[in-house]
Design an enzyme around this catalytic site. Structure first.
Site, PDB file in Angstrom:
ATOM      1  N   GLY A  31     -11.054 122.378 -19.289  1.00  0.00           N
ATOM      2  CA  GLY A  31     -11.583 123.565 -18.609  1.00  0.00           C
ATOM      3  C   GLY A  31     -10.697 124.776 -18.800  1.00  0.00           C
ATOM      4  CG  ASP A  32      -9.621 126.926 -16.099  1.00  0.00           C
ATOM      5  OD1 ASP A  32     -10.700 127.382 -15.708  1.00  0.00           O
ATOM      6  OD2 ASP A  32      -8.836 126.297 -15.369  1.00  0.00           O
ATOM      7  CE  LYS A  65     -15.836 126.407 -19.613  1.00  0.00           C
ATOM      8  NZ  LYS A  65     -14.406 126.186 -19.360  1.00  0.00           N
ATOM      9  N   GLY A 125     -14.858 128.949 -12.856  1.00  0.00           N
ATOM     10  CA  GLY A 125     -14.360 130.316 -12.707  1.00  0.00           C
ATOM     11  C   GLY A 125     -14.230 130.870 -14.108  1.00  0.00           C
ATOM     12  CG  HIS A 126     -16.915 130.550 -16.681  1.00  0.00           C
ATOM     13  ND1 HIS A 126     -18.079 130.106 -17.235  1.00  0.00           N
ATOM     14  CD2 HIS A 126     -16.212 129.426 -16.362  1.00  0.00           C
ATOM     15  CE1 HIS A 126     -18.079 128.784 -17.252  1.00  0.00           C
ATOM     16  NE2 HIS A 126     -16.959 128.345 -16.713  1.00  0.00           N
ATOM     17  CB  THR A 176     -12.804 123.284  -7.087  1.00  0.00           C
ATOM     18  OG1 THR A 176     -14.121 122.712  -7.060  1.00  0.00           O
ATOM     19  CG2 THR A 176     -12.290 123.303  -8.516  1.00  0.00           C
ATOM     20  CD  GLN A 179     -17.012 122.281 -14.262  1.00  0.00           C
ATOM     21  OE1 GLN A 179     -18.111 121.867 -14.495  1.00  0.00           O
ATOM     22  NE2 GLN A 179     -16.817 123.342 -13.497  1.00  0.00           N
ATOM     23  CB  THR A 204     -12.468 128.462  -8.866  1.00  0.00           C
ATOM     24  OG1 THR A 204     -13.368 128.868  -9.895  1.00  0.00           O
ATOM     25  CG2 THR A 204     -13.268 127.978  -7.667  1.00  0.00           C
ATOM     26  N   GLY A 216      -7.048 129.590  -7.437  1.00  0.00           N
ATOM     27  CA  GLY A 216      -5.735 130.241  -7.480  1.00  0.00           C
ATOM     28  C   GLY A 216      -4.591 129.268  -7.767  1.00  0.00           C
TER      29      GLY A 216
HETATM   30  P1  GDP Z   1     -13.145 129.599 -18.627  1.00  0.00           P
HETATM   31  O1  GDP Z   1     -13.219 128.895 -17.327  1.00  0.00           O
HETATM   32  O2  GDP Z   1     -13.199 128.685 -19.794  1.00  0.00           O
HETATM   33  O3  GDP Z   1     -14.135 130.727 -18.746  1.00  0.00           O
HETATM   34  O4  GDP Z   1     -11.701 130.273 -18.683  1.00  0.00           O
HETATM   35  P2  GDP Z   1     -11.004 131.101 -17.488  1.00  0.00           P
HETATM   36  O5  GDP Z   1     -11.655 132.414 -17.389  1.00  0.00           O
HETATM   37  O6  GDP Z   1     -10.903 130.266 -16.273  1.00  0.00           O
HETATM   38  O7  GDP Z   1      -9.523 131.197 -18.048  1.00  0.00           O
HETATM   39  C1  GDP Z   1      -9.228 131.823 -19.245  1.00  0.00           C
HETATM   40  C2  GDP Z   1      -8.329 133.018 -18.903  1.00  0.00           C
HETATM   41  O8  GDP Z   1      -7.742 133.506 -20.073  1.00  0.00           O
HETATM   42  C3  GDP Z   1      -9.080 134.196 -18.301  1.00  0.00           C
HETATM   43  O9  GDP Z   1      -8.248 134.818 -17.386  1.00  0.00           O
HETATM   44  C4  GDP Z   1      -9.379 135.079 -19.498  1.00  0.00           C
HETATM   45  O10 GDP Z   1      -9.512 136.450 -19.143  1.00  0.00           O
HETATM   46  C5  GDP Z   1      -8.129 134.859 -20.310  1.00  0.00           C
HETATM   47  N1  GDP Z   1      -8.285 134.932 -21.764  1.00  0.00           N
HETATM   48  C6  GDP Z   1      -9.352 134.564 -22.527  1.00  0.00           C
HETATM   49  N2  GDP Z   1      -9.050 134.679 -23.845  1.00  0.00           N
HETATM   50  C7  GDP Z   1      -7.778 135.117 -23.898  1.00  0.00           C
HETATM   51  C8  GDP Z   1      -6.882 135.378 -24.974  1.00  0.00           C
HETATM   52  O11 GDP Z   1      -7.188 135.240 -26.143  1.00  0.00           O
HETATM   53  N3  GDP Z   1      -5.625 135.806 -24.646  1.00  0.00           N
HETATM   54  C9  GDP Z   1      -5.214 135.964 -23.361  1.00  0.00           C
HETATM   55  N4  GDP Z   1      -3.994 136.361 -23.127  1.00  0.00           N
HETATM   56  N5  GDP Z   1      -6.044 135.723 -22.322  1.00  0.00           N
HETATM   57  C10 GDP Z   1      -7.288 135.284 -22.592  1.00  0.00           C
HETATM   58  P1  IMO Z   2     -14.175 126.162 -15.636  1.00  0.00           P
HETATM   59  O1  IMO Z   2     -15.671 126.188 -15.832  1.00  0.00           O
HETATM   60  C1  IMO Z   2     -10.657 123.738 -14.820  1.00  0.00           C
HETATM   61  C2  IMO Z   2     -11.218 120.278 -12.176  1.00  0.00           C
HETATM   62  C3  IMO Z   2     -10.574 120.282 -10.810  1.00  0.00           C
HETATM   63  C4  IMO Z   2     -10.333 118.791 -10.630  1.00  0.00           C
HETATM   64  C5  IMO Z   2     -11.567 118.160 -11.267  1.00  0.00           C
HETATM   65  C6  IMO Z   2     -12.666 117.803 -10.301  1.00  0.00           C
HETATM   66  O2  IMO Z   2     -13.628 127.394 -15.032  1.00  0.00           O
HETATM   67  O3  IMO Z   2     -13.494 125.715 -16.884  1.00  0.00           O
HETATM   68  P2  IMO Z   2     -14.480 119.228  -8.947  1.00  0.00           P
HETATM   69  O4  IMO Z   2     -14.302 120.329  -7.935  1.00  0.00           O
HETATM   70  O5  IMO Z   2     -15.283 119.619 -10.127  1.00  0.00           O
HETATM   71  O6  IMO Z   2     -14.965 117.957  -8.337  1.00  0.00           O
HETATM   72  O7  IMO Z   2     -12.966 118.913  -9.472  1.00  0.00           O
HETATM   73  O8  IMO Z   2     -12.044 119.123 -12.194  1.00  0.00           O
HETATM   74  N1  IMO Z   2     -12.093 121.440 -12.458  1.00  0.00           N
HETATM   75  C7  IMO Z   2     -11.775 122.425 -13.310  1.00  0.00           C
HETATM   76  N2  IMO Z   2     -10.649 122.658 -14.016  1.00  0.00           N
HETATM   77  N3  IMO Z   2     -11.712 124.559 -14.957  1.00  0.00           N
HETATM   78  C8  IMO Z   2     -12.860 124.332 -14.279  1.00  0.00           C
HETATM   79  O9  IMO Z   2     -13.985 125.045 -14.500  1.00  0.00           O
HETATM   80  C9  IMO Z   2     -12.916 123.243 -13.382  1.00  0.00           C
HETATM   81  N4  IMO Z   2     -13.860 122.758 -12.542  1.00  0.00           N
HETATM   82  C10 IMO Z   2     -13.341 121.650 -12.005  1.00  0.00           C
HETATM   83  O10 IMO Z   2      -9.391 121.022 -10.805  1.00  0.00           O
HETATM   84  O11 IMO Z   2      -9.222 118.399 -11.377  1.00  0.00           O
HETATM   85 MG    MG Z   3     -12.182 128.763 -15.537  1.00  0.00          MG
END
Ligand code: GDP
Ligand code: IMO
Ligand code: MG
Length: 433
Positions: free
Chosen positions: A12-13, A16, A40-41, A129, A224, A300, A302
């Site tokens: 995740g994170d 995307k 949390g995107h 979460t 995720q 999502t 912190g």
């Molecule tokens: P997601 O859940 O897959 O959408 O990813 P998140 O948004 O939770 O986490 C990715 C974080 O990295 C966010 O704060 C984006 O703004 C940031 N981000 C995405 N691409 C880049 C990158 O190429 N460089 C840096 N420094 N930050 C990025």
């Molecule tokens: P995005 O879409 C990263 C993790 C939680 C926990 C496990 C189960 O932003 O990539 P849940 O609340 O789904 O039952 O938690 O999955 N988790 C994530 N980790 N990015 C996410 O979403 C996540 N959504 C859930 O931290 O380990």
């Molecule tokens: Mg995320």
């Protein structure tokens, strides 16, 4: 077929949200297919940040159709807050956002149960979460969930709530010391929620198929990541849905043959939030450095994200179970100051060397990474807009990822902003495939 799926290739994170926002420019429809408000995107446009939990990341492009598909679990309270927050910031949602009448609803009782299970000393702490995700999917599978389509029939709703509370109240009272809920209060909550989601409800499956028949471009947004997938992830330390490409079909009502391309989003390193094994995890000092460089805090909850090297064993697993056709490598810039970078190419488990992602959580827990070392580039990549503008060592690193993963890299991200992106070729942002 002009249908493209964006999948998290790690825990995740991966970024995307940023990639979906970019590719939404040439899409007609953007649809979320699983997960809920646990996602949390973050999308950064002109220095302004938007964090999306339930609303698809296409919403920042005016004129696109945004769909919350049947595979999503929808918390109406969170949905209402998110929609109002977007409206306040001048983002148009009315008339361009639609919620499937088959999506399951997350109620207060699901969030209470999630928190109670996480807090129980005898239970299994997953580090969820606490957004009620697993309890909502449990009720879906247990056939006591409620969907918007059901809410017009008060008698049916009351019977489902009664069946649900028959078991839940025993758990609340006997196991978790939580006050049991009355059917009347849950029904009142459901009615309140129905009012919030009613203007957005639609037969989204029908809509998607209608647009597909018209040859419109459709972008599917995963939440995720592969290693959090309920079937293919590091079970039990996973979420409760299919984040992988199969989920993109079942969570929207598309057939698997209708998805033309599957892009895996992958950081240039790895992060994970919550509990569970993480073979390439850094020690506390290095984790802290990368966390601060990459702003690795959950969007999502912190919570601080755990950080480690890129794990090719895990990435190859993601390539395989999603049928990835290409990769989007994000956060390359975060490695700009590293003198040496490593990629894990195998696991050492006891005296066995494995290149397959193990199904057993205890094996994964014991896995020690076997790594390949690369020279860092020690210069900023943030201004690069083509591969040629990247330092040679950064290009070597990307080439190694392609060769080891066995799929091409189509997009490289070098910063959070929309503009901080390299499209390797024209095809990378195109839907005509
Ligand atoms: P997601 O859940 O897959 O959408 O990813 P998140 O948004 O939770 O986490 C990715 C974080 O990295 C966010 O704060 C984006 O703004 C940031 N981000 C995405 N691409 C880049 C990158 O190429 N460089 C840096 N420094 N930050 C990025
Ligand atoms: P995005 O879409 C990263 C993790 C939680 C926990 C496990 C189960 O932003 O990539 P849940 O609340 O789904 O039952 O938690 O999955 N988790 C994530 N980790 N990015 C996410 O979403 C996540 N959504 C859930 O931290 O380990
Ligand atoms: Mg995320």
């Amino acid at each position: 077929m002009p249908v493209l799926a964006i999948i998290g290739a790690q825990w995740g994170d991966e970024g995307k949200g940023k990639i979906v926002d970019l590719l939404a420019e040439n899409a007609h429809v953007v649809a979320r297919y699983q997960g809920g408000a646990n996602a949390g995107h973050e999308v950064v446009v002109g220095g302004e940040s938007f964090i999306l939990h339930l609303v698809p990341s296409g919403i920042l492009h005016p004129g696109k159709i945004n769909i919350i598909g049947n595979g999503v679990v929808l918390d109406p309270e969170s949905f209402e807050a998110e929609v109002n927050g977007l409206r306040k910031r001048g983002v148009k949602v009315d008339g361009c956002l639609f919620v499937s009448d088959r999506a399951h609803l997350t109620l207060a009782l699901h969030k209470q149960l999630d928190a109670a299970r996480e807090g129980a000393s005898e239970g299994k702490k997953i580090g969820s979460t606490k957004r009620g995700i697993s309890p909502t999917y449990m009720d879906k599978a247990g056939r006591v969930g409620l969907r918007p389509a059901d809410l017009n029939d008060a008698d049916y709703c009351k019977s489902i709530i009664a069946a649900n509370l028959y078991e839940k109240n025993i758990l609340f009272k006997e196991l978790y010391g939580v006050k049991p809920l009355s059917a009347a209060s849950v029904f009142a909550e459901v009615k309140r929620h129905f009012a919030a989601v009613k203007p957005f409800l639609a037969d989204t499956t029908g809509m998607i198929h209608k647009f597909l028949a018209q040859g419109k471009n459709i972008l599917l947004e995963g939440a995720q990541g592969t290693l959090l997938d309920i079937d293919h992830g590091s079970y039990p330390y996973v979420t409760a849905s299919n984040a992988t490409a199969g989920g993109a079909a079942s969570g929207t009502g598309l057939g698997p043959t209708q998805i033309g391309r599957v892009i895996g989003v992958c950081k240039a390193y790895t992060t994970r939030v919550g509990e569970g094994p993480f073979p390439t995890e850094f020690d506390a000092k290095k984790s802290h450095i990368v966390r601060e460089l990459g702003g690795e805090y959950g969007r999502t909850t912190g919570r601080a994200r755990r950080c480690g090297w890129l794990d090719m064993v895990a990435l190859k697993h993601a390539v395989m179970v999603n049928g990835l056709t290409e990769l989007a490598i994000t956060k390359l810039d975060v490695l700009d100051t590293m003198a040496e970078i490593e990629i894990c190419v195998a696991y050492k488990i006891g005296n066995k060397t494995m290149t397959r992602f193990p199904a057993s959580v205890s094996e994964l827990d014991r896995a020690k990474p076997v790594t390949k070392k690369f020279k860092g580039w020690l210069s900023s990549t943030k201004k690069a807009r083509s591969l040629k503008q990247l330092p040679t060592n950064a290009r070597t690193y990307l080439k190694a990822i392609e060769a080891l993963a066995g799929v091409p890299v189509g997009i490289v991200s070098v910063g959070a902003d929309r503009t901080e992106t390299i499209f390797v070729n024209k095809k990378a942002r195109d839907y005509s495939f």
